[in-house]
Design an enzyme around this catalytic site. Structure first.
Site, PDB file in Angstrom:
ATOM      1  N   SER A  10     105.721  74.449  94.364  1.00 45.69           N
ATOM      2  CA  SER A  10     106.946  74.176  95.318  1.00 45.69           C
ATOM      3  C   SER A  10     108.435  73.537  95.024  1.00 45.69           C
ATOM      4  O   SER A  10     107.904  72.512  94.062  1.00 45.69           O
ATOM      5  CB  SER A  10     106.038  72.776  96.246  1.00 45.69           C
ATOM      6  OG  SER A  10     107.210  72.905  97.055  1.00 45.69           O
ATOM      7  N   HIS A  35     107.264  78.751  97.103  1.00 44.12           N
ATOM      8  CA  HIS A  35     106.415  77.945  97.667  1.00 44.12           C
ATOM      9  C   HIS A  35     107.974  76.742  98.277  1.00 44.12           C
ATOM     10  O   HIS A  35     108.713  76.433  97.510  1.00 44.12           O
ATOM     11  CB  HIS A  35     105.705  76.904  97.606  1.00 44.12           C
ATOM     12  CG  HIS A  35     104.912  75.671  98.733  1.00 44.12           C
ATOM     13  ND1 HIS A  35     104.016  76.405  99.858  1.00 44.12           N
ATOM     14  CD2 HIS A  35     105.139  75.091  99.029  1.00 44.12           C
ATOM     15  CE1 HIS A  35     104.028  75.868 100.745  1.00 44.12           C
ATOM     16  NE2 HIS A  35     104.303  74.835 100.389  1.00 44.12           N
ATOM     17  N   ASP A  37     109.360  74.426 100.782  1.00 48.42           N
ATOM     18  CA  ASP A  37     109.005  73.111 101.589  1.00 48.42           C
ATOM     19  C   ASP A  37     110.783  73.072 102.887  1.00 48.42           C
ATOM     20  O   ASP A  37     111.186  72.591 102.180  1.00 48.42           O
ATOM     21  CB  ASP A  37     108.480  72.296 101.487  1.00 48.42           C
ATOM     22  CG  ASP A  37     107.321  72.362 100.274  1.00 48.42           C
ATOM     23  OD1 ASP A  37     106.530  72.662 101.760  1.00 48.42           O
ATOM     24  OD2 ASP A  37     106.956  71.836  99.270  1.00 48.42           O
ATOM     25  N   MET A  39     111.789  71.347 105.575  1.00 49.17           N
ATOM     26  CA  MET A  39     111.771  69.608 106.240  1.00 49.17           C
ATOM     27  C   MET A  39     112.970  69.161 106.844  1.00 49.17           C
ATOM     28  O   MET A  39     114.262  69.202 106.584  1.00 49.17           O
ATOM     29  CB  MET A  39     111.263  68.407 105.474  1.00 49.17           C
ATOM     30  CG  MET A  39     109.875  68.786 104.180  1.00 49.17           C
ATOM     31  SD  MET A  39     109.642  67.372 103.275  1.00 49.17           S
ATOM     32  CE  MET A  39     108.439  67.975 102.500  1.00 49.17           C
ATOM     33  N   HIS A  68     107.414  76.645 104.162  1.00 54.48           N
ATOM     34  CA  HIS A  68     106.115  76.441 104.981  1.00 54.48           C
ATOM     35  C   HIS A  68     107.183  75.034 105.818  1.00 54.48           C
ATOM     36  O   HIS A  68     108.098  74.217 105.291  1.00 54.48           O
ATOM     37  CB  HIS A  68     104.888  75.258 103.609  1.00 54.48           C
ATOM     38  CG  HIS A  68     104.441  74.388 104.290  1.00 54.48           C
ATOM     39  ND1 HIS A  68     104.219  73.571 103.628  1.00 54.48           N
ATOM     40  CD2 HIS A  68     104.311  73.814 105.560  1.00 54.48           C
ATOM     41  CE1 HIS A  68     103.736  72.372 104.044  1.00 54.48           C
ATOM     42  NE2 HIS A  68     103.616  72.154 105.674  1.00 54.48           N
ATOM     43  N   MET A  70     107.629  72.756 108.171  1.00 54.95           N
ATOM     44  CA  MET A  70     108.380  71.323 108.644  1.00 54.95           C
ATOM     45  C   MET A  70     108.305  70.819 109.410  1.00 54.95           C
ATOM     46  O   MET A  70     109.807  69.812 108.762  1.00 54.95           O
ATOM     47  CB  MET A  70     107.615  69.758 107.772  1.00 54.95           C
ATOM     48  CG  MET A  70     106.266  70.171 106.510  1.00 54.95           C
ATOM     49  SD  MET A  70     106.170  69.383 105.265  1.00 54.95           S
ATOM     50  CE  MET A  70     107.289  71.125 104.115  1.00 54.95           C
ATOM     51  N   MET A 139      96.985  71.011 104.448  1.00 54.22           N
ATOM     52  CA  MET A 139      97.078  70.282 103.852  1.00 54.22           C
ATOM     53  C   MET A 139      96.171  69.293 103.384  1.00 54.22           C
ATOM     54  O   MET A 139      95.353  68.417 103.864  1.00 54.22           O
ATOM     55  CB  MET A 139      98.199  69.053 104.970  1.00 54.22           C
ATOM     56  CG  MET A 139      99.084  69.811 105.209  1.00 54.22           C
ATOM     57  SD  MET A 139     100.987  70.473 103.817  1.00 54.22           S
ATOM     58  CE  MET A 139     100.874  69.380 103.562  1.00 54.22           C
ATOM     59  N   ASP A 177      97.586  72.446  99.957  1.00 57.47           N
ATOM     60  CA  ASP A 177      99.395  72.081  99.085  1.00 57.47           C
ATOM     61  C   ASP A 177      99.306  70.607  99.551  1.00 57.47           C
ATOM     62  O   ASP A 177      98.761  69.750 100.639  1.00 57.47           O
ATOM     63  CB  ASP A 177     100.310  72.439 100.399  1.00 57.47           C
ATOM     64  CG  ASP A 177     101.695  72.036 100.563  1.00 57.47           C
ATOM     65  OD1 ASP A 177     101.367  71.321  99.423  1.00 57.47           O
ATOM     66  OD2 ASP A 177     102.082  72.796 101.146  1.00 57.47           O
TER      67      ASP A 177
HETATM   68  C1  DX5 Z   1     104.352  68.166 100.694  1.00 57.10           C
HETATM   69  C2  DX5 Z   1     105.049  69.574 100.333  1.00 57.10           C
HETATM   70  C3  DX5 Z   1     103.972  70.020  98.983  1.00 57.10           C
HETATM   71  C4  DX5 Z   1     104.883  69.218  98.359  1.00 57.10           C
HETATM   72  C5  DX5 Z   1     103.921  69.767  96.663  1.00 57.10           C
HETATM   73  O1  DX5 Z   1     105.046  67.342 102.429  1.00 57.10           O
HETATM   74  O2  DX5 Z   1     104.460  70.113 101.706  1.00 57.10           O
HETATM   75  O3  DX5 Z   1     104.547  71.467  99.161  1.00 57.10           O
HETATM   76  O4  DX5 Z   1     105.972  69.857  97.280  1.00 57.10           O
HETATM   77  O5  DX5 Z   1     103.992  68.496  95.427  1.00 57.10           O
HETATM   78  P1  DX5 Z   1     102.843  67.636  94.952  1.00 57.10           P
HETATM   79  O6  DX5 Z   1     102.579  69.082  94.425  1.00 57.10           O
HETATM   80  O7  DX5 Z   1     103.679  67.797  93.806  1.00 57.10           O
HETATM   81  O8  DX5 Z   1     101.661  67.566  96.297  1.00 57.10           O
HETATM   82 ZN    ZN Z   2     104.377  72.754 101.686  1.00 54.79          ZN
END
Ligand code: DX5
Ligand code: ZN
Length: 217
Positions: A10, A35, A37, A39, A68, A70, A139, A177
Site C-alpha cells: 500500500s 494497492h 488507498d 481517502m 481502494h 474509502m 478490512m 487489508d
Molecule cells: C487502511 C488502508 C490500508 C493501510 C494498510 O485504511 O486501507 O491499505 O494502508 O496499512 P498497514 O499495512 O500499515 O496496516
Molecule cells: Zn487499503
C-alpha cells in the site's frame, strides 16, 4: 484471478514526496500489485490523493493497480478512477446505496471490481453482490490509517468470507487489508486470503525485498 498469495504493498505508507520512485521499485522487489488507498476525509478521517496521482504513477509500473476507495458515494467517481489507470476499483459496502450500479459502471469500463467491508460489518451483507465481484476486500483494521494492529477476530471473518466465496463466487479473490505483517501473514493466508495488502510492514522495513519475501512464505 486465483493463484498463490499475492502481495499488494500500500503506497499510503510510502514517501509521498517520491511516489514515483516508490512505485517504480515495487516490481523489482517482488510485489505483485500496487494497492492505492484513496481517502476523502468524510468516509474516513483522513485525506490522501485522487485521480491525478494515479494517472501520473500509471506509466511507472506494469504491476496491477488495485484502487481502494474509502470515499462516500463512490458511484459518482468510479469511472474516473478507471480512466485514471486503476485495473481494479474497490469501494465500501458502507459508503454506497447503489452497489450494483457502481459495480456495473466499473465493469462497463472493462475493469475489475471489488467490494470492501469494515471490521464491524456482517460478511453476510455481501451475499446479494458476491456473484458480481472480482474481489472481496476484508478490512482487518478500521480504514483511515496505515500502521494499525491486525484485529484478531478478522481470521474468523476471512474464513466465513472464504466459505461464501467458494459456494457463490468461486472466481472472486479475497483480499485482506490492515495490520498484515510477516508474523501473521501465514495464518491470514491459511484462513482464505488470496491477496495481502501490506503498508507499513513493507515501506517501513529496512529491507523491503526481504519484507515482501517474508510475507509470501
Ligand atoms: C487502511 C488502508 C490500508 C493501510 C494498510 O485504511 O486501507 O491499505 O494502508 O496499512 P498497514 O499495512 O500499515 O496496516
Ligand atoms: Zn487499503
Amino acid at each position: 484471478m486465483k493463484s498463490n498469495v499475492l502481495i499488494a504493498p500500500s503506497i499510503l505508507s510510502g514517501n509521498f514526496a517520491d511516489m514515483g520512485g516508490e512505485v517504480k521499485q515495487m516490481k523489482d522487489l517482488g510485489a505483485d500489485w500496487i494497492h492505492i488507498d484513496v481517502m476523502d476525509g468524510v468516509f474516513v478521517p483522513n485525506i490522501t490523493f485522487g485521480f491525478k496521482m494515479i494517472k501520473d504513477i500509471r506509466p511507472l509500473s506494469p504491476l496491477f493497480f488495485d484502487a481502494h476507495l474509502m470515499i462516500t458515494e463512490p458511484k459518482r467517481y468510479v469511472e474516473r478512477f478507471c480512466d485514471s489507470g486503476a485495473d481494479l476499483v474497490s469501494f465500501h459496502f458502507e459508503a454506497e446505496k447503489d452497489i450494483s450500479g457502481a459495480l456495473e459502471l466499473i465493469k462497463g469500463k472493462g475493469k475489475k471490481c471489488g467490494l470492501a467491508i469494515n471490521p464491524d460489518t456482517d460478511p453476510d451483507v455481501l451475499i446479494p453482490y458476491v456473484g458480481e465481484l472480482d474481489l472481496i476486500l476484508v478490512m482487518s483494521v478500521f480504514p483511515g490509517f496505515g500502521g494499525q494492529s491486525f484485529i484478531e477476530g478478522s481470521l474468523e471473518r476471512i474464513e466465513r468470507v472464504k466459505k461464501m466465496r467458494d459456494e457463490l463466487a468461486p472466481t472472486a479473490v479475497i483480499e485482506v487489508d490492515g495490520g498484515v505483517n510477516a508474523v501473521n501473514a501465514a495464518s491470514i493466508a491459511r484462513s482464505g486470503a488470496d491477496v495481502l495488502v501490506a503498508g507499513s510492514s513493507v515501506f517501513g522495513a529496512s529491507d523491503r525485498r526481504e519484507a515482501i519475501t517474508a510475507l509470501k512464505k
